[in-house]
Design an enzyme around this catalytic site. Structure first.
Site, PDB file in Angstrom:
ATOM      1  N   SER A 274       0.817  -1.206   0.000  1.00 54.79           N
ATOM      2  CA  SER A 274       0.000   0.000   0.000  1.00 54.79           C
ATOM      3  C   SER A 274       0.853   1.258   0.000  1.00 54.79           C
ATOM      4  O   SER A 274       2.049   1.235   0.316  1.00 54.79           O
ATOM      5  CB  SER A 274      -0.973   0.072   1.181  1.00 54.79           C
ATOM      6  OG  SER A 274      -1.854  -1.025   1.173  1.00 54.79           O
ATOM      7  N   SER A 312      -2.452  -3.887  -3.104  1.00 54.68           N
ATOM      8  CA  SER A 312      -1.811  -2.666  -2.603  1.00 54.68           C
ATOM      9  C   SER A 312      -2.855  -1.556  -2.512  1.00 54.68           C
ATOM     10  O   SER A 312      -3.271  -1.001  -3.527  1.00 54.68           O
ATOM     11  CB  SER A 312      -0.667  -2.257  -3.527  1.00 54.68           C
ATOM     12  OG  SER A 312       0.029  -1.139  -3.010  1.00 54.68           O
ATOM     13  N   GLU A 314      -4.107   1.949  -2.253  1.00 48.51           N
ATOM     14  CA  GLU A 314      -3.535   3.253  -2.563  1.00 48.51           C
ATOM     15  C   GLU A 314      -4.582   4.331  -2.280  1.00 48.51           C
ATOM     16  O   GLU A 314      -5.655   4.341  -2.891  1.00 48.51           O
ATOM     17  CB  GLU A 314      -3.089   3.333  -4.022  1.00 48.51           C
ATOM     18  CG  GLU A 314      -2.415   2.070  -4.554  1.00 48.51           C
ATOM     19  CD  GLU A 314      -1.002   1.850  -4.042  1.00 48.51           C
ATOM     20  OE1 GLU A 314      -0.789   2.037  -2.826  1.00 48.51           O
ATOM     21  OE2 GLU A 314      -0.129   1.474  -4.835  1.00 48.51           O
TER      22      GLU A 314
END
Length: 408
Positions: A274, A312, A314
């Site tokens: 992240s 991830s 974001e």
């Protein structure tokens, strides 16, 4: 049988040792806009940043984590709420408080960054801080919306140990400063890894001129007269990216530089990570315009090699320190400010966000020292000199000591 709880690791002060060079010190200066005085989030007046680093080396299981807080504006952000815009690029995350920000377009507390399983403790810390300073919360008015962002530091940290506690967030708030922001393996960035290298906290800023023929020359819509200059500051918590994708000033350095444990980290990188991007400006933008700015953080992430992987999360959040909304309005109608919807002006803010985000990610990598954590996992430091050597003559670079923004 009653077990004795093991003691919590104590926050360790950051050693006052020689700091690694920042990218700009080595001639790596993304973009064309000039940075602010300290090239950090705190170049935006009224913004403060504090860290608490938890690095307990004697623990049976290594602790490599911490908390970072951002005080987004001067005064009470509950009573005078900064206008904000949120962009969820990939919602694979466990952040708290975001739905109300997206709905109402304002902040109510400082912002906390920590590890994924520390979100609850950070939330409580922000609640305690709000209650201590606002006796009206939960009595004569409603409750409060703490905002907590996270990344998974489980590659290096004993994340199951729940080492981040509410008091660590309170300590970070007490330590918050408007001075230069420490970067790398500090605060929430202590256990973070990006592109296979040790990373963590990174920051940068850009200055945006609002004049130069935009509008009718009166400054209408900018909040100031002709020649007004605004600041855009960015802070990232970088914990994303695949080693071979790392890109610096357009040069694919990751194809040559490979961290020793890249293959072992591959499984971790596919399923976790992240990046959080926090963006402050003193421009009087409205929530819609701030969300538009937040979207441009993805440009900066992509320039470093990020592809927004499946696992991830974001997130990008932008806010204005000068556009505030009172908790108790004076009447049924509230006058509001916004930037002029001039393409040239908005493009400058978009460029500022993209450039500062790119440099902040690189800053997190250049600043971080190597860290060894749980199960012997090791995150090496990015070899800055090798990076500059690979860049070589492949792209334009600013000479150390040269002006940040050449005169035209």
């Amino acid at each position: 049988m009653t077990s004795t709880p093991r003691p919590r690791p104590q926050a360790q002060p950051r050693p006052q040792s020689h700091q690694p060079p920042r990218p700009r010190d080595l001639g790596i200066a993304p973009g064309t806009l000039p940075p602010g005085p300290s090239n950090s989030l705190t170049d935006v007046p009224g913004v403060r940043v504090g860290h608490v680093t938890l690095a307990h080396h004697e623990a049976e299981t290594p602790v490599r984590t911490g908390a970072t807080v951002v005080v987004p504006a001067p005064g009470s952000v509950f009573r005078e709420k900064p206008v904000a815009g949120l962009e969820v690029v990939n919602g694979f995350g466990k952040a708290a408080g975001l739905s109300q920000i997206a709905e109402l377009g304002v902040l109510e507390t400082p912002l906390a960054l920590t590890n994924t399983l520390g979100v609850g403790a950070a939330f409580e810390g922000l609640v305690r801080h709000a209650l201590d300073g606002h006796p009206e919360i939960g009595t004569t008015t409603g409750t409060v919306n703490p905002a907590v962002f996270e990344c998974n530091d489980g590659w290096l940290n004993d994340i199951r140990g729940l080492h981040v506690r509410p008091e660590h967030v309170l300590d970070a708030l007490s330590a918050a400063s408007d001075g230069p922001v420490p970067e790398g393996a500090v605060g929430a960035g202590t256990g973070m890894v990006a592109f296979g290298w040790k990373a963590g906290i990174g920051t940068s800023s850009r200055l945006v001129d609002a004049g130069d023929g935009i509008g009718d020359g009166t400054g209408e819509g900018t909040g100031d007269g002709p020649g007004a200059r605004y600041t855009v500051g960015v802070l990232v918590l970088a914990n994303f990216g695949v080693a071979e994708d790392l890109t610096v000033l357009g040069v694919p350095v990751g194809r040559t530089l490979t961290p020793h444990q890249a293959r072992e980290q591959a499984e971790f990188a596919r399923g976790a990570g992240s990046c959080v991007v926090l963006i402050a400006t003193d421009a009087p933008a409205d929530a819609r315009q701030l969300r538009r700015m937040a979207k441009r953080a993805t440009v900066g992430l992509a320039r470093t090699g990020g592809i927004v992987q499946h696992g991830s999360g974001e997130y990008a959040l932008a806010w204005s320190t000068t556009h505030r909304v009172p908790h108790r309005p004076a009447g049924p109608v509230r006058a509001a400010s916004a930037l002029a919807e001039d393409g040239r002006l908005m493009d400058r803010f978009f460029r500022a966000v993209a450039e500062a985000t790119e440099e902040a990610v690189l800053g997190s990598l250049f600043a971080a020292r190597p860290v060894t954590g749980v199960r012997g996992h090791h995150a090496p430091a990015l070899p800055a000199e090798r990076v500059t050597g690979l860049i070589g003559d492949a792209t334009l670079r600013v000479r150390p000591g040269a002006p940040d923004h050449p005169a035209t």
